[in-house]
Design an enzyme around this catalytic site. Structure first.
Site, PDB file in Angstrom:
ATOM      1  N   HIS A 220       1.020  -1.131   0.155  1.00 27.20           N
ATOM      2  CA  HIS A 220       0.072  -0.019  -0.020  1.00 27.20           C
ATOM      3  C   HIS A 220       0.783   1.333   0.042  1.00 27.20           C
ATOM      4  O   HIS A 220       1.123   1.647   1.225  1.00 27.20           O
ATOM      5  CB  HIS A 220      -1.001  -0.008   1.247  1.00 27.20           C
ATOM      6  CG  HIS A 220      -2.032   1.021   1.221  1.00 27.20           C
ATOM      7  ND1 HIS A 220      -3.282   0.891   1.939  1.00 27.20           N
ATOM      8  CD2 HIS A 220      -1.965   2.320   0.668  1.00 27.20           C
ATOM      9  CE1 HIS A 220      -3.953   1.947   1.601  1.00 27.20           C
ATOM     10  NE2 HIS A 220      -3.154   2.960   0.913  1.00 27.20           N
TER      11      HIS A 220
ATOM     12  N   HIS B  19       1.235   4.868  -2.465  1.00 25.95           N
ATOM     13  CA  HIS B  19       0.955   5.581  -3.633  1.00 25.95           C
ATOM     14  C   HIS B  19       2.424   6.429  -3.972  1.00 25.95           C
ATOM     15  O   HIS B  19       2.741   7.132  -3.334  1.00 25.95           O
ATOM     16  CB  HIS B  19       0.065   6.662  -3.083  1.00 25.95           C
ATOM     17  CG  HIS B  19      -1.185   6.125  -2.575  1.00 25.95           C
ATOM     18  ND1 HIS B  19      -2.471   5.694  -3.391  1.00 25.95           N
ATOM     19  CD2 HIS B  19      -1.616   5.676  -1.481  1.00 25.95           C
ATOM     20  CE1 HIS B  19      -3.435   5.243  -2.792  1.00 25.95           C
ATOM     21  NE2 HIS B  19      -3.175   5.240  -1.528  1.00 25.95           N
TER      22      HIS B  19
ATOM     23  N   HIS C 265      -9.565   0.914  -1.744  1.00 26.03           N
ATOM     24  CA  HIS C 265      -9.409   1.412  -0.162  1.00 26.03           C
ATOM     25  C   HIS C 265     -10.812   1.528   0.316  1.00 26.03           C
ATOM     26  O   HIS C 265     -11.817   1.619  -0.293  1.00 26.03           O
ATOM     27  CB  HIS C 265      -9.014   2.839  -0.414  1.00 26.03           C
ATOM     28  CG  HIS C 265      -7.611   3.134  -0.658  1.00 26.03           C
ATOM     29  ND1 HIS C 265      -6.742   2.488  -1.656  1.00 26.03           N
ATOM     30  CD2 HIS C 265      -6.814   3.998  -0.066  1.00 26.03           C
ATOM     31  CE1 HIS C 265      -5.684   3.045  -1.455  1.00 26.03           C
ATOM     32  NE2 HIS C 265      -5.490   3.795  -0.670  1.00 26.03           N
TER      33      HIS C 265
ATOM     34  N   GLU D 116     -11.085   3.113   6.028  1.00 28.62           N
ATOM     35  CA  GLU D 116     -10.436   4.165   6.603  1.00 28.62           C
ATOM     36  C   GLU D 116     -11.272   5.213   7.254  1.00 28.62           C
ATOM     37  O   GLU D 116     -11.207   5.182   8.446  1.00 28.62           O
ATOM     38  CB  GLU D 116      -9.254   4.859   5.509  1.00 28.62           C
ATOM     39  CG  GLU D 116      -8.512   5.867   5.989  1.00 28.62           C
ATOM     40  CD  GLU D 116      -7.471   6.468   5.092  1.00 28.62           C
ATOM     41  OE1 GLU D 116      -6.723   7.072   5.254  1.00 28.62           O
ATOM     42  OE2 GLU D 116      -8.224   6.527   3.824  1.00 28.62           O
TER      43      GLU D 116
ATOM     44  N   ASP E 226       2.007   3.994   2.809  1.00 27.41           N
ATOM     45  CA  ASP E 226       0.766   5.021   2.255  1.00 27.41           C
ATOM     46  C   ASP E 226       1.407   6.052   1.472  1.00 27.41           C
ATOM     47  O   ASP E 226       1.672   5.757   0.348  1.00 27.41           O
ATOM     48  CB  ASP E 226      -0.238   5.388   3.316  1.00 27.41           C
ATOM     49  CG  ASP E 226      -1.606   5.821   2.602  1.00 27.41           C
ATOM     50  OD1 ASP E 226      -1.757   5.808   1.600  1.00 27.41           O
ATOM     51  OD2 ASP E 226      -2.552   6.286   3.611  1.00 27.41           O
ATOM     52  N   ASP E 227       1.525   7.135   1.992  1.00 25.69           N
ATOM     53  CA  ASP E 227       2.023   8.439   1.230  1.00 25.69           C
ATOM     54  C   ASP E 227       3.296   8.986   2.412  1.00 25.69           C
ATOM     55  O   ASP E 227       3.109   9.924   3.046  1.00 25.69           O
ATOM     56  CB  ASP E 227       1.375   9.586   1.274  1.00 25.69           C
ATOM     57  CG  ASP E 227       0.161   8.888   0.079  1.00 25.69           C
ATOM     58  OD1 ASP E 227       0.117   9.088  -1.079  1.00 25.69           O
ATOM     59  OD2 ASP E 227      -1.117   8.504   0.826  1.00 25.69           O
TER      60      ASP E 227
END
Length: 341
Positions: free
Chosen positions: A20, A22, A200, A203, A281-282
């Site tokens: 996961h 990005h 997704h 969340e 994630d980011d």
């Protein structure tokens, strides 16, 4: 060495997969400014420090506003290659042996950047990472859920000439008000095409979004999924069916899903027998790459130790979409590292 020092060394040494991530979310402020200068783009932030100061997010949308502004500096294939390779270098240092990268083509095609430019740059970086760093990787094309399903279909058609360069599709961006069923037809089409499916869900959205992603979209993994604990029946199902959850701990805290790491429900998820994986994630925006996510969890959960570290790494390798023979090799390496720790 103390037990915590031994554990810290183990966390780094264990072979891990990141599922996961990005890739646009790995753009560090320094590289944003470098690419802006290279491409003659004026940023609304006067300095690297001012841009970092904007990383005080209150929810998912406040993050997305800054995220899309950062992505505006990506114009040429070389920009995408530079961004992805910078991530791979960090991944190698963190003990990652395989990474499945999400990319958001609509973020770029809406700005006039061609699909081939995006895919070509990311593919070149992946090939270099395999050759120079020994990291295996794959691309997962994500649809932006705040846009229409028709726009997703259009994006899919634009990408199909390059089908050999991506292994699956996902669903990301603003979850609130955009339930999975909005994309039922395009996911059905992707399933017909033999693409892997992820989404997704859970969340900021409710457990029902997780259930719909599984039942209607037929996804193989749930990205995030932490809201599942609001439904005991769903937790039991996820454990029974061993549906992987790609949880992003630092992201969850940064976006106020949990007030602090010690209050995260990860220990409960793992204790319930769910196939939990840790991811970043980011990471440029959320305070750390994969190893830092592992470290933050083990600092916050003193009850976790060697067994949990090995289980989480094993989960990540098993939940990947890599070939069985690749997984077998990584799992053998994991057992060797564990035995020597």
């Amino acid at each position: 060495m103390t037990d915590r020092t031994v554990l810290s060394k183990l966390l780094r040494a264990l072979p891990k997969a990141e599922l996961h991530l990005h890739i646009e979310g790995t753009l560090e402020p320094e590289l944003i400014f470098q690419l802006a200068q290279r491409n003659g783009i004026a940023l609304s932030y006067p300095s690297v420090e001012a841009l970092r100061a904007a990383y005080a997010f209150t929810d998912l949308q406040s993050f997305l506003d800054v995220y899309y502004a950062g992505a505006s500096v990506l114009i040429h294939a070389q920009d995408f290659e530079d961004m992805a390779y910078a991530y791979f270098e960090r991944a190698a240092a963190d003990g990652i042996v395989h990474a499945e990268l999400f990319f958001d083509p609509q973020t770029h095609t809406e700005r006039g950047v061609a699909m081939v430019t995006v895919i070509e740059g990311l593919t070149r970086a992946g090939a270099r990472a395999q050759q120079e760093l020994g990291i295996s990787s794959a691309l997962i094309l994500c649809f932006l859920r705040h846009l229409s399903e028709d726009a997703a279909f259009e994006t899919l058609e634009q990408a199909l000439p390059y089908r050999q360069h991506f292994i699956g599709v996902g669903l990301d961006s603003s979850e609130r008000g955009h339930p999975p069923e909005k994309f039922a037809r395009v996911f059905a089409r992707c399933r017909e095409l033999g693409l892997h499916l992820v989404a997704h869900a859970g969340e900021e959205g409710p457990p029902a979004y997780i259930e719909t992603a599984l039942d209607l979209l037929k996804v193989e993994r749930i990205d995030h999924g932490v809201r599942c604990t609001d439904s005991p029946a769903l937790v039991q199902r996820l454990a029974r069916e061993q549906i992987p959850l790609t949880v992003c701990p630092l992201s969850n805290v940064k976006l106020c899903v949990f007030p602090q790491m010690s209050e995260h429900n990860l220990p409960a998820l793992l204790a319930a027998g769910l196939k939990v994986t840790l991811n970043s994630d980011d990471p440029a925006y959320f305070g750390g790459y994969l190893l830092r996510n592992y470290e933050a969890c083990f600092e916050a959960f003193p009850q976790w130790g060697r067994a949990e570290a090995i289980q989480l790494a094993r989960n990540s390798l098993e939940a990947s979409f890599a070939a069985p023979e690749q997984k077998a090799g990584w799992l053998q390496h994991l057992e060797a590292v564990a035995a020597g720790a």
